[in-house]
Scaffold this motif. Structure first.
Motif, PDB file in Angstrom:
ATOM      1  N   GLU A 163       0.859  -1.190   0.000  1.00 51.62           N
ATOM      2  CA  GLU A 163       0.000   0.000   0.000  1.00 51.62           C
ATOM      3  C   GLU A 163       0.894   1.239   0.000  1.00 51.62           C
ATOM      4  OE1 GLU A 163      -3.182   0.264  -0.221  1.00 51.62           O
ATOM      5  OE2 GLU A 163      -3.950  -1.751   0.203  1.00 51.62           O
ATOM      6  N   MET A 164       0.771   2.049  -1.055  1.00 51.80           N
ATOM      7  CA  MET A 164       1.709   3.152  -1.257  1.00 51.80           C
ATOM      8  C   MET A 164       1.205   4.503  -0.730  1.00 51.80           C
ATOM      9  SD  MET A 164       4.374   1.696  -2.501  1.00 51.80           S
ATOM     10  CE  MET A 164       5.361   3.096  -3.023  1.00 51.80           C
ATOM     11  N   TRP A 165       0.122   4.454   0.055  1.00 56.59           N
ATOM     12  CA  TRP A 165      -0.387   5.715   0.592  1.00 56.59           C
ATOM     13  C   TRP A 165      -1.012   5.393   1.944  1.00 56.59           C
ATOM     14  CZ3 TRP A 165      -2.989   9.730  -3.123  1.00 56.59           C
ATOM     15  CH2 TRP A 165      -3.028  10.981  -2.505  1.00 56.59           C
ATOM     16  N   LEU A 218      -6.086   1.582   6.882  1.00 60.82           N
ATOM     17  CA  LEU A 218      -5.376   0.435   6.324  1.00 60.82           C
ATOM     18  C   LEU A 218      -4.802  -0.446   7.424  1.00 60.82           C
ATOM     19  CD1 LEU A 218      -3.514   2.145   3.344  1.00 60.82           C
ATOM     20  CD2 LEU A 218      -5.374   0.486   3.168  1.00 60.82           C
ATOM     21  N   HIS A 219      -4.335   0.181   8.495  1.00 62.51           N
ATOM     22  CA  HIS A 219      -3.792  -0.597   9.611  1.00 62.51           C
ATOM     23  C   HIS A 219      -4.900  -1.404  10.291  1.00 62.51           C
ATOM     24  CE1 HIS A 219       0.302   1.087   9.494  1.00 62.51           C
ATOM     25  NE2 HIS A 219      -0.307   2.165   9.022  1.00 62.51           N
ATOM     26  N   THR A 264       1.708  -4.531   3.240  1.00 60.31           N
ATOM     27  CA  THR A 264       2.822  -3.676   3.653  1.00 60.31           C
ATOM     28  C   THR A 264       2.363  -2.240   3.435  1.00 60.31           C
ATOM     29  OG1 THR A 264       4.408  -5.362   2.948  1.00 60.31           O
ATOM     30  CG2 THR A 264       5.248  -3.122   3.251  1.00 60.31           C
ATOM     31  N   ILE A 265       2.466  -1.391   4.468  1.00 60.74           N
ATOM     32  CA  ILE A 265       1.773  -0.099   4.433  1.00 60.74           C
ATOM     33  C   ILE A 265       2.762   1.058   4.553  1.00 60.74           C
ATOM     34  CG2 ILE A 265      -0.015   1.320   5.527  1.00 60.74           C
ATOM     35  CD1 ILE A 265      -1.255  -1.291   6.597  1.00 60.74           C
ATOM     36  N   VAL A 296       6.658   6.607  11.462  1.00 59.85           N
ATOM     37  CA  VAL A 296       7.158   5.366  12.064  1.00 59.85           C
ATOM     38  C   VAL A 296       6.394   5.070  13.360  1.00 59.85           C
ATOM     39  CG1 VAL A 296       9.172   4.243  13.087  1.00 59.85           C
ATOM     40  CG2 VAL A 296       9.425   5.598  10.996  1.00 59.85           C
ATOM     41  N   ASP A 297       6.180   6.092  14.158  1.00 54.33           N
ATOM     42  CA  ASP A 297       5.449   5.898  15.420  1.00 54.33           C
ATOM     43  C   ASP A 297       4.009   5.447  15.171  1.00 54.33           C
ATOM     44  OD1 ASP A 297       7.717   6.667  16.730  1.00 54.33           O
ATOM     45  OD2 ASP A 297       7.041   8.712  17.175  1.00 54.33           O
ATOM     46  N   ALA A 298       3.451   5.837  14.013  1.00 53.96           N
ATOM     47  CA  ALA A 298       2.070   5.443  13.676  1.00 53.96           C
ATOM     48  C   ALA A 298       1.997   4.059  13.044  1.00 53.96           C
ATOM     49  CB  ALA A 298       1.452   6.479  12.737  1.00 53.96           C
ATOM     50  N   GLY A 299       3.154   3.404  12.866  1.00 52.63           N
ATOM     51  CA  GLY A 299       3.147   2.024  12.387  1.00 52.63           C
ATOM     52  C   GLY A 299       3.483   1.830  10.931  1.00 52.63           C
TER      53      GLY A 299
END
Length: 467
Positions: A95-97, A102-103, A120-121, A158-161
């Motif tokens: 997933e490119m956006w 999405l998570h 993969t996000i 990064v902190d948001a996953g």
């Protein structure tokens, strides 16, 4: 979803994607989501109590990966896109956006509550200021005008996953380098567009792991007039209201200038740099067909049944104002047809030089259909000069290698995850045969012909608002 049953697929020709020749009349056994055996049917016993699938005369390949998707609508039932991917044999997506929803969907898939692809996000788009998508309401874009903002945006993503950081076309040199440095510090990959403002040869060695699309970048660096053309990219000024549309129109003009001065030796040097840095390229030829030949977009396509009402109007608007920048002259139409031919030829040359190519579609823009369009991309890769096996590898083993999964995914081998597609005809004889799907195995879950038809029917009902 239960993975407790043991399955045996008996009699198919296995194309394992390692590069080994096809192996006829094989038995593949699956237990606890994993492939437990692959070998001649006469030598591999069927485990006691196994569900036996007679797949004689069929072809078995690894599950497919679409390495460039934008699949999620906040308002749609998550079964919609998930069903279209699995029904088309797409068992993994990048997933490119990135969006929070999405998570949540990934959690449903990973927990077994939703049959869908492995995901993969990305982060939100990190772009310059003004960002190319800044005039689109609610688009998850971070417009960055200062290196401190760049570092903060990486940290927040990064902190948001986010699994990786997505960079976009308008980042200035200082901000682009700040993104790469902070991502490196946090040990998170960077992927996305090239920056108009940084020479491509520098970006190849910057640490960015993949580049997306065939816009501009390679040809400016592969020109005998590189410095002037790189400067022309950096000089692009976008217009408010349709930043992306005005950008595409100006990039096309730089591309047209670049192919007039294409230098095979310079191109070879660029390809060698990509190989040496182990940087992958996702050409997304499927979207270039739509951009360069918008007349190929058919609003009477039967696959429109799987897309929400209003899609034809949305596609028409995006094609006119974004893809075509408000309209094209007859001369521009001819130029774009030539550009598409050049894009394919360049992808073929990259493959020949050993550049790692990844299959991706950029769905769900105009002319693109989730799941279905990956098969279009495979066909385009073969038209570009790849063999059918190389095209298959770009959607199987190469994505697995890129994502660090090659030891457990991407091939049909014992010890690999059971992501499989059973085809009615040989994809090595004609790559279009990947569309002739009999059944799918997604993370060990068997999707037979009836369940596959129901997945497609569910997606159509959700799209129509009937479910």
């Amino acid at each position: 979803m239960s993975h407790k049953r043991v399955h045996a697929y008996v009699g198919a020709t296995v194309i394992d994607a390692t590069g080994a020749p096809p192996r006829p009349n094989q038995t593949v056994t699956v237990a606890d989501r994993m492939i437990t055996a692959v070998g001649p049917a006469a030598q591999v016993p069927t485990p006691p109590g196994a569900v036996v699938h007679d797949v004689r005369g069929k072809y078995l390949i690894p599950g497919l990966t679409d390495m460039h998707v934008h699949s999620e609508s906040e308002t749609l039932d998550p079964r919609h896109f998930a069903s279209l991917y699995i029904a088309n044999g797409v068992t993994a997506v990048r997933e490119m956006w990135g969006r929070p929803s999405l998570h949540r969907i990934r959690h449903l898939v990973d927990s077994g509550s939703l049959l869908g692809p492995r995901m993969t996000i990305a982060s939100p788009l990190l772009d310059g200021d003004p960002a190319l998508w800044s005039d689109v309401p609610d688009a998850p874009v971070v417009a960055i005008g200062h290196p401190a903002q760049a570092r903060r945006a990486v940290g927040e993503a990064v902190d948001a996953g986010a699994d990786f950081v997505k960079v976009y076309s308008r980042l200035d040199p200082e901000c682009y380098r700040a993104v790469l440095a902070e991502a490196h510090r946090r040990d998170v990959p960077v992927a996305g567009h090239r920056s108009d403002n940084v020479p491509f040869v520098e970006q190849i060695e910057s640490g960015q792991r993949s580049f997306e699309h065939m816009f501009g970048g390679i040809w400016t660096a592969a020109s005998s007039d590189m410095d002037r053309l790189e400067a022309a990219l950096a000089a692009i000024q976008t217009s408010p209201e349709f930043h992306l549309g005005s950008w595409l129109k100006q990039v096309a003009q730089v591309e047209w200038d670049a192919i007039a001065t294409y230098d095979r030796v310079a191109a070879g040097s660029v390809f060698d740099r990509l190989v040496a840095a182990d940087v992958a390229y996702t050409p997304t030829l499927a979207v270039h067909v739509a951009v360069d030949e918008p007349e190929s977009i058919r609003l009477d396509d039967p696959r429109m049944d799987y897309l929400v009402p209003g899609t034809p109007e949305s596609w028409e608007f995006l094609t006119r104002h974004i893809y075509c920048g408000g309209g094209r002259s007859a001369e521009e139409h001819v130029q774009h047809r030539d550009l598409l031919t050049w894009r394919r030829a360049t992808v073929g040359a990259m493959s020949e030089a050993g550049v790692r190519l990844l299959a991706g579609t950029d769905s769900v823009g105009p002319g693109l259909f989730p799941g279905f369009s990956l098969h279009v991309e495979l066909e385009q890769l073969v038209l570009a000069g790849l063999s059918p096996l190389q095209a298959l590898q770009a959607a199987t083993i190469e994505p697995a290698r890129f994502l660090g999964r090659e030891h457990w995914a991407g091939t049909v081998e014992a010890g690999r995850v059971a992501d499989l597609v059973v085809l009615d005809a040989d994809p090595l004889a004609d790559i279009r045969n990947t569309r002739l799907i009999h059944s799918v195995v997604a993370d060990g879950h068997h999707v037979g012909p009836a369940e596959r038809r129901e997945l497609l029917a569910t997606a159509a009902r959700i799209a129509a608002g009937a479910e």
